[in-house]
Design an enzyme around this catalytic site. Sequence first.
Site, mmCIF file in Angstrom:
data_model
loop_
_atom_site.group_PDB
_atom_site.id
_atom_site.type_symbol
_atom_site.label_atom_id
_atom_site.label_comp_id
_atom_site.label_asym_id
_atom_site.label_seq_id
_atom_site.Cartn_x
_atom_site.Cartn_y
_atom_site.Cartn_z
ATOM 1 N N ASP A 49 -31.099 -38.425 -12.496
ATOM 2 C CA ASP A 49 -32.288 -37.683 -12.313
ATOM 3 C C ASP A 49 -32.903 -37.031 -13.622
ATOM 4 O O ASP A 49 -31.853 -36.599 -14.653
ATOM 5 C CB ASP A 49 -32.054 -36.526 -11.220
ATOM 6 C CG ASP A 49 -33.162 -35.718 -11.222
ATOM 7 O OD1 ASP A 49 -34.329 -36.111 -10.620
ATOM 8 O OD2 ASP A 49 -33.173 -34.469 -11.763
ATOM 9 N N GLU A 80 -33.870 -42.185 -14.861
ATOM 10 C CA GLU A 80 -35.273 -41.455 -14.348
ATOM 11 C C GLU A 80 -36.008 -40.994 -15.611
ATOM 12 O O GLU A 80 -35.749 -39.901 -16.150
ATOM 13 C CB GLU A 80 -35.204 -40.573 -13.282
ATOM 14 C CG GLU A 80 -36.800 -40.120 -12.815
ATOM 15 C CD GLU A 80 -37.417 -38.740 -12.719
ATOM 16 O OE1 GLU A 80 -38.138 -38.664 -12.127
ATOM 17 O OE2 GLU A 80 -36.518 -37.923 -13.165
#
Length: 525
Positions: free
Chosen positions: A226, A262
């Site tokens: 993330d 990401e």
Amino acid sequence: MGFFLSIGSFPFFLFIILVGRSAIGLSWAQYDPQTQQGRTSIVHLFEWRWVDIAKECERYLAPNGYGGVQVSPPNENVIVNSPFRPWWERYQPISYKICTRSGNEDEFRDMVTRCNNVGVRIYVDAVINHMCAESGGSGTGSTCGSYFNAQNREFSAVPYSAWDFNDGKCKTSSGGIETYSDASQVRDCRLSGLLDLALGNDYVRTKVADYMNNLIDIGVAGFRLDASKHMWPGDIKAVLDKLHNLNTKWFASGSKPFIFQEVIDLGGEAITSSEYFGNGRVTEFKYGAKLGKVIRKWDGEKMSYLKNWGEGWGFMPSNRALVFVDNHDNQRGHGAGGASILTFWDARLYKMAVGFMLAHPYGFTRVMSSYRWQRNIQNGQDANDWIGPPNNNGVIKEVTINADTTCGNDWVCEHRWRQIRNMVIFRNVVDGQPFSNWWDNGSNQVAFGRGNRGFIVFNNDDWSFSSTLQTGLPAGTYCDVISGDKVNGNCSGLRVTVNSDGTAYFSISNSAEDPFIAIHVDSKL
Ligand code: QV4
Ligand code: CA
């Protein structure tokens, strides 16, 4: 083979590079999804409970050829009550205990074991850039009750203290990211007020690696990292260098975890996706944004332009890309992509987009599986973009299964839609085959094959389509897997006859429920 035969004349410097690479453990394994042979896609079961995912692996994902599941962050997070338990509270870590609304550590272990036992891998969404927001308060209001004090930077269950955050390193006056044109502040300052971990410090790297190693030892196959754009590529690498190999109960010895980072790179910012290729794959956000425009026919886009889809559209190299039509952020207006993003709310166009993605060889594919929420669109923005998963007073509801195989309790289960599930199978069947036999009408009627194993035809024009096309497939009668299924040698949908020269006649009305047809060698009757 040629290498060993010509070793005498093999350039010595190349020999050193090759040997050196394996000797210091550099390998390309982190790009390999570690799925079981022949399984080529994963599904994000957003906000599902571990007990439901375990059942889904056994009853649906394995029998239908899904390679794995991306799960929501499994670590302890802050409880946000205002608004009431938003989905995004899970992106505000309090500790690395496996303890969330999706379940506890025992349930997580049971899920990983049962999914791996049927050949379905688990990928964890690892939130390692930050902890909770600076405004997160203090106390034990988290999913596992561990004490924290955001103001003092204290997270006692890790433990982290003020030393472990980038407050001193960030150079903006607000302490937050103020512009994306300065790479240092994007990486050293707070993203949306989230306390930014000092991943330059070995102590923090070790705590993060311990968390990930616990998951690897349990049996997960890899990680979505993330907010990777907000971490220095070298800091990520330092963490990855501390990771164990995958659990040999299910993986070949020496296997490394699959890594996909990401990074939202739509161009025009200081940070680019390519900076992260050394660590693993990267999310290609241009993919869904552009495909949405093409299928919606916005900005003069047409499906015929998809002839050179992939690198030809300025995307990253296929073997570095993780691709998807929508994700948990941009299906509700968070993150990037904007209004062009297609979701289950636009089901007819969405199925075409996902069908195109799964038929096309570019990238490693992820299917989205969502829950329904009450939208409240005002000036193009959804005021209800925060709403969490279906729940009873905060407790996530079970994913129930209806008699027609769809899901109940407001779980959308796009991955169970026949058109999507059958295209996941299509991708497995045509794996390794080249992009072939492209045809288009110069507008929005297009077709292409995958070698001699599969063929797909789309009609996204406002008029009907009928034509004889070269499919590349062996002669025979095939079942269209979009309008139906092949069951016990019969076809519940349209039939397509491929002639001995590989051609077949197709006809698709522009008002068809799903204006596309797909056939593959396993759908031959
Ligand atoms: C608010 C203000 C801030 C202010 C702060 C003060 O907006 O300006 O500084 O208060 O404390 C939630 C709220 C957000 C709030 C923040 C802190 O929505 O309004 O800030 O909490 O209290 C998800 C959600 C975010 C959510 C976050 C943490 O999308 O809305 O923030 O979780 O709960 C960029 C990044 C990319 C990111 C994307 C959304 O480059 O990495 O934005 N995507 C990933 C995840 C995403 C997640 C995060 C990153 C953060 O996919 O789901 O954000 O972990 O493009
Ligand atoms: Ca950071």
